[in-house]
Motif scaffolding. Structure first.
Motif, PDB file in Angstrom:
ATOM      1  N   LYS A 154       0.818  -1.210   0.000  1.00 25.06           N
ATOM      2  CA  LYS A 154       0.000   0.000   0.000  1.00 25.06           C
ATOM      3  C   LYS A 154       0.855   1.264   0.000  1.00 25.06           C
ATOM      4  O   LYS A 154       0.414   2.322  -0.440  1.00 25.06           O
ATOM      5  CB  LYS A 154      -0.935   0.009   1.206  1.00 25.06           C
ATOM      6  N   PHE A 155       2.076   1.151   0.508  1.00 24.47           N
ATOM      7  CA  PHE A 155       2.991   2.295   0.541  1.00 24.47           C
ATOM      8  C   PHE A 155       3.579   2.605  -0.831  1.00 24.47           C
ATOM      9  O   PHE A 155       4.021   3.720  -1.098  1.00 24.47           O
ATOM     10  CB  PHE A 155       4.153   2.020   1.499  1.00 24.47           C
ATOM     11  N   MET A 156       3.610   1.593  -1.691  1.00 18.88           N
ATOM     12  CA  MET A 156       4.412   1.682  -2.908  1.00 18.88           C
ATOM     13  C   MET A 156       4.061   2.848  -3.833  1.00 18.88           C
ATOM     14  O   MET A 156       4.954   3.574  -4.295  1.00 18.88           O
ATOM     15  CB  MET A 156       4.363   0.354  -3.659  1.00 18.88           C
ATOM     16  N   PRO A 157       2.784   3.101  -4.135  1.00 17.17           N
ATOM     17  CA  PRO A 157       2.480   4.231  -5.028  1.00 17.17           C
ATOM     18  C   PRO A 157       2.994   5.563  -4.492  1.00 17.17           C
ATOM     19  O   PRO A 157       3.529   6.381  -5.260  1.00 17.17           O
ATOM     20  CB  PRO A 157       0.951   4.207  -5.112  1.00 17.17           C
ATOM     21  N   ASP A 158       2.843   5.790  -3.188  1.00 19.19           N
ATOM     22  CA  ASP A 158       3.313   7.047  -2.611  1.00 19.19           C
ATOM     23  C   ASP A 158       4.829   7.136  -2.620  1.00 19.19           C
ATOM     24  O   ASP A 158       5.408   8.201  -2.844  1.00 19.19           O
ATOM     25  CB  ASP A 158       2.811   7.194  -1.175  1.00 19.19           C
ATOM     26  N   VAL A 159       5.497   6.011  -2.362  1.00 18.85           N
ATOM     27  CA  VAL A 159       6.961   6.000  -2.381  1.00 18.85           C
ATOM     28  C   VAL A 159       7.477   6.341  -3.779  1.00 18.85           C
ATOM     29  O   VAL A 159       8.355   7.196  -3.950  1.00 18.85           O
ATOM     30  CB  VAL A 159       7.507   4.635  -1.921  1.00 18.85           C
ATOM     31  N   ILE A 160       6.935   5.672  -4.786  1.00 17.91           N
ATOM     32  CA  ILE A 160       7.364   5.910  -6.168  1.00 17.91           C
ATOM     33  C   ILE A 160       7.067   7.347  -6.585  1.00 17.91           C
ATOM     34  O   ILE A 160       7.910   8.024  -7.200  1.00 17.91           O
ATOM     35  CB  ILE A 160       6.689   4.919  -7.133  1.00 17.91           C
ATOM     36  N   GLN A 161       5.869   7.831  -6.244  1.00 13.76           N
ATOM     37  CA  GLN A 161       5.514   9.205  -6.595  1.00 13.76           C
ATOM     38  C   GLN A 161       6.422  10.194  -5.889  1.00 13.76           C
ATOM     39  O   GLN A 161       6.828  11.214  -6.464  1.00 13.76           O
ATOM     40  CB  GLN A 161       4.059   9.490  -6.236  1.00 13.76           C
ATOM     41  N   GLY A 162       6.747   9.909  -4.631  1.00 12.99           N
ATOM     42  CA  GLY A 162       7.640  10.795  -3.890  1.00 12.99           C
ATOM     43  C   GLY A 162       9.019  10.888  -4.521  1.00 12.99           C
ATOM     44  O   GLY A 162       9.612  11.963  -4.603  1.00 12.99           O
ATOM     45  N   ILE A 163       9.545   9.752  -4.974  1.00 14.04           N
ATOM     46  CA  ILE A 163      10.846   9.748  -5.644  1.00 14.04           C
ATOM     47  C   ILE A 163      10.763  10.547  -6.945  1.00 14.04           C
ATOM     48  O   ILE A 163      11.642  11.368  -7.252  1.00 14.04           O
ATOM     49  CB  ILE A 163      11.315   8.309  -5.922  1.00 14.04           C
ATOM     50  N   SER A 164       9.708  10.306  -7.711  1.00  9.40           N
ATOM     51  CA  SER A 164       9.515  11.026  -8.973  1.00  9.40           C
ATOM     52  C   SER A 164       9.419  12.530  -8.737  1.00  9.40           C
ATOM     53  O   SER A 164      10.046  13.333  -9.453  1.00  9.40           O
ATOM     54  CB  SER A 164       8.254  10.508  -9.672  1.00  9.40           C
TER      55      SER A 164
ATOM     56  N   HIS B  90       8.276  -0.558 -10.918  1.00  7.65           N
ATOM     57  CA  HIS B  90       7.500   0.687 -10.908  1.00  7.65           C
ATOM     58  C   HIS B  90       8.419   1.910 -10.973  1.00  7.65           C
ATOM     59  O   HIS B  90       8.094   2.907 -11.632  1.00  7.65           O
ATOM     60  CB  HIS B  90       6.626   0.756  -9.656  1.00  7.65           C
ATOM     61  N   LEU B  91       9.557   1.831 -10.282  1.00  9.73           N
ATOM     62  CA  LEU B  91      10.494   2.951 -10.308  1.00  9.73           C
ATOM     63  C   LEU B  91      11.041   3.152 -11.717  1.00  9.73           C
ATOM     64  O   LEU B  91      11.098   4.288 -12.217  1.00  9.73           O
ATOM     65  CB  LEU B  91      11.641   2.703  -9.319  1.00  9.73           C
ATOM     66  N   LYS B  92      11.421   2.078 -12.376  1.00  9.39           N
ATOM     67  CA  LYS B  92      11.947   2.190 -13.745  1.00  9.39           C
ATOM     68  C   LYS B  92      10.885   2.753 -14.692  1.00  9.39           C
ATOM     69  O   LYS B  92      11.201   3.549 -15.582  1.00  9.39           O
ATOM     70  CB  LYS B  92      12.450   0.821 -14.224  1.00  9.39           C
ATOM     71  N   ARG B  93       9.647   2.353 -14.468  1.00  6.48           N
ATOM     72  CA  ARG B  93       8.561   2.882 -15.297  1.00  6.48           C
ATOM     73  C   ARG B  93       8.389   4.386 -15.061  1.00  6.48           C
ATOM     74  O   ARG B  93       8.151   5.159 -16.005  1.00  6.48           O
ATOM     75  CB  ARG B  93       7.264   2.134 -14.987  1.00  6.48           C
ATOM     76  N   ALA B  94       8.524   4.803 -13.813  1.00  8.42           N
ATOM     77  CA  ALA B  94       8.410   6.236 -13.498  1.00  8.42           C
ATOM     78  C   ALA B  94       9.543   7.024 -14.156  1.00  8.42           C
ATOM     79  O   ALA B  94       9.320   8.139 -14.662  1.00  8.42           O
ATOM     80  CB  ALA B  94       8.437   6.432 -11.982  1.00  8.42           C
TER      81      ALA B  94
END
Length: 351
Positions: free
Chosen positions: A168-178, A237-241
């Motif tokens: 559940k954390f993953m979308p926010d983590v990826i968005q935060g990095i982006s 997901h990170l690579k996709r971002a």
């Protein structure tokens, strides 16, 4: 908690530099005249001692005690390893900073956006020239953005909430990095390397903590499959971002730095890297229960605490304390980021 605030780092990192620490790899990169400075944002995988200096030495800070730092520095420096980290192997010679008295600048820990704000606050210290000159300075600097995510996921996992909650954390983590990458680009960064997370299921801290059915462990690696899958999904997901950001900023180089693949290779092909054993085993730690003694990790006697000991030759191990890597492992990863193959494009480009 908002997306940007979700990236909590235990121990961070500063802007920079260790002029004497980079040795061979740094010298080669510097010889190409590529970068004038190195700016690093991250967690305990990249902390070069800022938490130690900023917060003072406390009784529970094991990284302030030997055997941390024994291999390279001969003393503890606050680094979570027996010596240098990836960032030390990447660090380039930056007399520009040292001449301005910035050789010992340190920051406290904080979220990615918090670190970026510290970066902005310190901007007059290392770039007080014209706007054009500052832009040129950043354009000739390397920005290392992460690794981020590991500590965010550790919060629910160490609390026993399991992978369902961590996902559940993953979308926010990826968005935060982006979001953080875009903030740095807005500041003038044009060369960034963004590392993914390591294979969680291969680390002694989790192998000691979890009791899984036999089929959940890799037959060759001994790693917990579903935890490695979780890390792989984060990295995908990170690579996709990053792929989405690249066309948006065609004049910016955004590199993906791979921590996952080298750690798996350290286990499956240890002889290739000079490691003598295949099993995930901490060099520094204590056996704990008989059933899990093979991992050499015990929460009640972690590396640096009474009862823990370090192996005689850390360079033959990839896992230092069951959570972080040895200097030898970090060196292999740094070379893989600089020249390939542990990045989707090498930091150092052939002329």
């Amino acid at each position: 908690m908002g997306k940007r605030e979700a990236l909590v780092a235990i121990a961070v990192v500063a802007v920079f530099l260790a002029a004497s620490a980079g040795k061979v790899d740094a010298a080669k990169a510097a010889a190409k005249g590529k970068y004038r400075a190195l700016f690093n944002f991250g967690d305990s995988l990249a902390d070069v001692g800022n938490l130690l200096i900023a917060n003072g030495v406390s009784d529970n800070l094991t990284t302030a005690r030997l055997p941390y730092g024994q291999t390279y520095f001969g003393k503890p420096t606050g680094r979570c390893s027996d010596g240098r980290l990836v960032i030390d192997h990447l660090a380039l010679d930056t007399p520009y900073f040292e001449a301005r008295g910035l050789g010992a600048v340190v920051w406290n820990s904080g979220a990615l956006m918090t670190q970026i704000q510290w970066f902005r606050d310190l901007k007059p210290s290392f770039c007080n020239s014209t706007k054009e000159e500052c832009k040129e300075f950043y354009a000739n600097s390397l920005f290392v953005v992460g690794e981020f995510g590991g500590n965010d996921y550790n919060a629910p996992l160490f609390a026993g909430k399991g992978l369902t909650e961590a996902y559940k954390f993953m979308p926010d983590v990826i968005q935060g990095i982006s979001d953080g990458i875009e903030e740095l680009i807005a500041e003038g960064a044009v060369d960034l390397i963004v590392p993914g997370v390591m294979p969680t299921g291969c680390f002694p801290v989790y192998l000691n903590m979890l009791d899984m059915p036999a089929h959940e462990y890799g037959s060759r690696s001994g790693c917990i499959r579903q935890y490695n899958t979780f890390s792989w999904v984060h990295n995908a997901h990170l690579k996709r971002a990053l792929e989405k950001l690249r066309p948006k900023y065609p004049n910016v180089r955004i590199i993906y730095g791979d921590y996952y693949t080298p750690v798996v290779q350290f286990i499956l092909q240890p002889e290739k890297f000079g490691f003598y054993m295949q099993l995930p085993r901490a060099c520094c730690g204590s056996p704990g229960s008989v059933a899990k003694a093979v991992y050499n990790f015990n929460l009640t006697a972690k590396c640096g605490e009474p009862g823990a000991t370090a192996c005689a030759h850390p360079s033959t191990h990839w896992s230092w304390d069951g959570i972080h890597l040895t200097e030898a492992a970090y060196g292999h990863i740094a070379r893989g980021w600089l020249y390939g193959p542990f990045a989707d494009q090498p930091i150092v480009q052939s002329p």
